[in-house]
Design an enzyme around this catalytic site. Structure first.
Site, PDB file in Angstrom:
ATOM      1  N   LYS A 128      69.864  12.076  52.426  1.00  0.00           N
ATOM      2  CA  LYS A 128      70.421  12.585  51.166  1.00  0.00           C
ATOM      3  C   LYS A 128      71.643  11.586  50.564  1.00  0.00           C
ATOM      4  O   LYS A 128      72.355  11.116  51.655  1.00  0.00           O
ATOM      5  CB  LYS A 128      71.000  13.835  51.021  1.00  0.00           C
ATOM      6  CG  LYS A 128      72.069  14.235  51.883  1.00  0.00           C
ATOM      7  CD  LYS A 128      73.345  13.867  51.314  1.00  0.00           C
ATOM      8  CE  LYS A 128      74.616  14.264  52.403  1.00  0.00           C
ATOM      9  NZ  LYS A 128      75.641  13.736  52.342  1.00  0.00           N
ATOM     10  N   PRO A 173      71.046   6.054  59.812  1.00  0.00           N
ATOM     11  CA  PRO A 173      71.866   5.784  60.515  1.00  0.00           C
ATOM     12  C   PRO A 173      72.849   7.151  60.895  1.00  0.00           C
ATOM     13  O   PRO A 173      72.866   8.091  59.902  1.00  0.00           O
ATOM     14  CB  PRO A 173      72.982   5.193  59.565  1.00  0.00           C
ATOM     15  CG  PRO A 173      71.977   4.345  58.719  1.00  0.00           C
ATOM     16  CD  PRO A 173      71.170   5.345  58.335  1.00  0.00           C
ATOM     17  N   VAL A 174      73.568   7.178  61.946  1.00  0.00           N
ATOM     18  CA  VAL A 174      74.172   8.377  62.300  1.00  0.00           C
ATOM     19  C   VAL A 174      75.725   8.225  61.898  1.00  0.00           C
ATOM     20  O   VAL A 174      76.266   7.307  61.733  1.00  0.00           O
ATOM     21  CB  VAL A 174      74.166   8.303  63.931  1.00  0.00           C
ATOM     22  CG1 VAL A 174      74.780   9.342  64.624  1.00  0.00           C
ATOM     23  CG2 VAL A 174      72.602   8.214  64.454  1.00  0.00           C
ATOM     24  N   ALA A 175      76.185   9.434  61.601  1.00  0.00           N
ATOM     25  CA  ALA A 175      77.679   9.652  61.218  1.00  0.00           C
ATOM     26  C   ALA A 175      77.762   8.702  59.943  1.00  0.00           C
ATOM     27  O   ALA A 175      78.934   7.963  59.875  1.00  0.00           O
ATOM     28  CB  ALA A 175      78.355   9.342  62.334  1.00  0.00           C
ATOM     29  N   GLY A 193      77.088   9.648  56.572  1.00  0.00           N
ATOM     30  CA  GLY A 193      77.199  10.609  55.169  1.00  0.00           C
ATOM     31  C   GLY A 193      75.792  10.656  54.507  1.00  0.00           C
ATOM     32  O   GLY A 193      75.822  10.869  53.375  1.00  0.00           O
ATOM     33  N   ALA A 195      73.523  12.571  56.114  1.00  0.00           N
ATOM     34  CA  ALA A 195      72.725  14.060  56.664  1.00  0.00           C
ATOM     35  C   ALA A 195      71.786  13.809  57.504  1.00  0.00           C
ATOM     36  O   ALA A 195      70.884  14.621  57.265  1.00  0.00           O
ATOM     37  CB  ALA A 195      72.864  15.069  55.486  1.00  0.00           C
ATOM     38  N   GLY A 196      71.621  12.885  58.462  1.00  0.00           N
ATOM     39  CA  GLY A 196      70.614  12.627  59.359  1.00  0.00           C
ATOM     40  C   GLY A 196      70.422  13.810  60.224  1.00  0.00           C
ATOM     41  O   GLY A 196      69.318  13.967  60.719  1.00  0.00           O
ATOM     42  N   GLY A 197      71.484  14.388  60.732  1.00  0.00           N
ATOM     43  CA  GLY A 197      71.249  15.136  61.852  1.00  0.00           C
ATOM     44  C   GLY A 197      70.916  16.481  61.077  1.00  0.00           C
ATOM     45  O   GLY A 197      69.864  17.251  61.859  1.00  0.00           O
ATOM     46  N   ALA A 223      68.846  16.591  58.481  1.00  0.00           N
ATOM     47  CA  ALA A 223      67.552  16.293  58.078  1.00  0.00           C
ATOM     48  C   ALA A 223      66.653  16.516  59.585  1.00  0.00           C
ATOM     49  O   ALA A 223      65.430  17.104  59.358  1.00  0.00           O
ATOM     50  CB  ALA A 223      67.623  14.799  58.010  1.00  0.00           C
ATOM     51  N   ASP A 229      73.749  21.294  55.113  1.00  0.00           N
ATOM     52  CA  ASP A 229      72.946  20.020  54.497  1.00  0.00           C
ATOM     53  C   ASP A 229      71.560  20.564  54.761  1.00  0.00           C
ATOM     54  O   ASP A 229      70.441  19.796  54.291  1.00  0.00           O
ATOM     55  CB  ASP A 229      73.240  18.676  54.836  1.00  0.00           C
ATOM     56  CG  ASP A 229      74.719  18.260  54.204  1.00  0.00           C
ATOM     57  OD1 ASP A 229      75.181  18.998  53.325  1.00  0.00           O
ATOM     58  OD2 ASP A 229      75.102  17.292  54.573  1.00  0.00           O
TER      59      ASP A 229
HETATM   60  P1  ATP Z   1      76.978  14.975  57.259  1.00  0.00           P
HETATM   61  O1  ATP Z   1      76.643  13.978  56.061  1.00  0.00           O
HETATM   62  O2  ATP Z   1      75.769  15.995  57.303  1.00  0.00           O
HETATM   63  O3  ATP Z   1      78.131  15.509  57.402  1.00  0.00           O
HETATM   64  P2  ATP Z   1      76.528  12.634  58.759  1.00  0.00           P
HETATM   65  O4  ATP Z   1      75.243  11.950  58.198  1.00  0.00           O
HETATM   66  O5  ATP Z   1      77.740  11.987  58.376  1.00  0.00           O
HETATM   67  O6  ATP Z   1      76.736  14.094  58.589  1.00  0.00           O
HETATM   68  P3  ATP Z   1      74.994  12.908  61.186  1.00  0.00           P
HETATM   69  O7  ATP Z   1      74.063  11.416  61.093  1.00  0.00           O
HETATM   70  O8  ATP Z   1      74.459  14.119  60.675  1.00  0.00           O
HETATM   71  O9  ATP Z   1      76.239  12.639  60.335  1.00  0.00           O
HETATM   72  O10 ATP Z   1      75.669  13.017  62.451  1.00  0.00           O
HETATM   73  C1  ATP Z   1      76.732  13.862  62.783  1.00  0.00           C
HETATM   74  C2  ATP Z   1      77.112  14.071  64.574  1.00  0.00           C
HETATM   75  O11 ATP Z   1      75.921  14.974  64.667  1.00  0.00           O
HETATM   76  C3  ATP Z   1      76.641  12.831  65.301  1.00  0.00           C
HETATM   77  O12 ATP Z   1      77.649  12.148  65.577  1.00  0.00           O
HETATM   78  C4  ATP Z   1      76.079  13.333  66.431  1.00  0.00           C
HETATM   79  O13 ATP Z   1      76.921  13.368  67.611  1.00  0.00           O
HETATM   80  C5  ATP Z   1      75.436  14.811  66.171  1.00  0.00           C
HETATM   81  N1  ATP Z   1      74.052  14.990  66.145  1.00  0.00           N
HETATM   82  C6  ATP Z   1      73.672  15.874  66.425  1.00  0.00           C
HETATM   83  N2  ATP Z   1      72.092  16.061  66.488  1.00  0.00           N
HETATM   84  C7  ATP Z   1      71.993  14.755  65.923  1.00  0.00           C
HETATM   85  C8  ATP Z   1      70.730  14.265  65.277  1.00  0.00           C
HETATM   86  N3  ATP Z   1      69.468  14.928  65.435  1.00  0.00           N
HETATM   87  N4  ATP Z   1      70.781  13.036  64.575  1.00  0.00           N
HETATM   88  C9  ATP Z   1      72.065  12.387  64.397  1.00  0.00           C
HETATM   89  N5  ATP Z   1      73.323  13.008  64.760  1.00  0.00           N
HETATM   90  C10 ATP Z   1      73.239  14.172  65.522  1.00  0.00           C
END
Ligand code: ATP
Length: 318
Positions: free
Chosen positions: A19, A105-107, A109, A111-113, A115, A147
């Site tokens: 998102k 990509p992780v962390a 913004g 909302a990959g986790g 998702a 999210d």
């Molecule tokens: P949001 O926008 O929802 O605040 P984000 O997109 O910035 O989150 P995510 O990719 O959701 O961040 O990851 C945040 C943290 O969640 C990561 O640093 C990781 O340690 C943890 N995590 C747990 N499960 C997952 C997953 N399936 N995928 C990604 N990160 C995960």
């Protein structure tokens, strides 16, 4: 009446979108530590895939983008989602093998986790033929992350509360984006803490009143109904952007690179560091992606369009 009984699947694969927030209005911190939000979520065509299979014990593997940055244990949001659904449906001893193929990509913004949690809920609901509605899955998902309900719903929607109280938005047309991924991630918690700190400093200096209750941008909603990206672009807004820029000042260069190539809107997505650039059309999104890549201000640039549907089964192996 003859009813068809579907055999249980041996594996289920669910595709789930990232998102971006077209508006993110952040109110003051609440007593429970969360901030009240009004946000306009928009699901874009950058997808993770989650596959589940029956197993004696739950196990999880992650492949693809940033796999090494994702926990492969019971703290993973997809694992927690499978556990929560198992408990909710009285399958306390149900194991499941979970495979996550990451492109989000992780962390970042995006909302990959959340998702992946939504995808695991949909996949296990199908694998176990538990028959829960999307509303019931959203109730379980909201406990895992604010999210998650939106990742189940997809499309474009207004989120209130912590972002989990959703109303679908009337949005016309397709929007084309270039998404610039940051060199390192940003922790959502530290971005909110920095936002509070910056606001407190400005209030103490007499520069700004305390944060008001967040309000939906009606001009943005009108522009979304028109389906005109040129009307939507200037109305994109994110109250967390100053905090993300203070933690990663180099994002200013990324945003400037997109504006230089005529992005209709240039904004940090959610808590960042991904920067989202709204393009006139698919061709302009391609040009923006090439130009921003060439500017060397980020790790990678992807193209995506939205809105797209939320978590959905794509393969069901018998
Ligand atoms: P949001 O926008 O929802 O605040 P984000 O997109 O910035 O989150 P995510 O990719 O959701 O961040 O990851 C945040 C943290 O969640 C990561 O640093 C990781 O340690 C943890 N995590 C747990 N499960 C997952 C997953 N399936 N995928 C990604 N990160 C995960």
């Amino acid at each position: 009446m003859i009813s068809a009984i579907r055999p249980a699947a041996s594996s289920v694969t669910v595709r789930v979108p990232a998102k971006v927030n077209l508006q993110l209005a952040v109110g003051p911190a609440r007593a429970d530590g969360y901030h009240s939000l009004v946000t306009v979520f928009h699901a874009v065509s950058l997808f993770d895939e989650v596959t589940v299979r029956p197993a004696d014990q739950t196990a999880l593997t992650v492949t693809g983008e940033d796999a090494a940055a994702v926990p492969a244990d019971a703290s993973n949001l997809a694992w927690r989602a499978a556990d929560a659904l198992a408990r909710f449906t009285g399958r306390d001893d149900a194991g499941v093998e979970i495979q996550i193929s990451k492109r989000i990509p992780v962390a970042a913004g995006l909302a990959g986790g959340s998702a992946d949690a939504a995808a695991a809920l949909v996949a296990c609901n199908e694998l176990w033929q538990a028959g829960l509605s999307q509303r019931e899955l959203a109730g379980i998902g909201a406990e895992l992350g604010s999210d998650v309900p939106f990742a189940l719903m997809g499309g474009t929607a207004v989120g209130r509360g912590r972002g989990e109280q959703l109303t679908p938005a009337l949005a016309a047309g397709t929007y084309h984006w270039a998404l610039a991924f940051g060199l390192t991630g940003l922790s959502t918690a530290s971005v909110y803490a920095t936002c509070d700190r910056l606001r407190a400093a400005r209030a103490a200096a007499g520069d700004a009143p305390p944060a008001p209750e967040p309000q939906l941008s009606h001009p943005l909603m009108t522009a979304l109904r028109s389906g005109d990206p040129a009307a939507v672009g200037p109305l994109l807004s994110n109250d967390l952007q100053p905090a993300a820029l203070s933690l990663q000042p180099e994002l200013r260069r990324t945003l400037a690179a997109g504006r230089e190539y005529d992005a209709l809107g240039a904004i940090v997505s959610g808590s960042g560091p991904t920067c989202a650039f709204l393009a006139r059309d698919a061709r302009h999104a391609r040009e923006l992606a090439v130009a921003i890549t060439g500017a060397g201000v980020c790790r990678a640039v992807a193209r995506a369009s939205g809105p797209v549907p939320g978590a959905a089964v794509v393969r069901d192996g018998q």
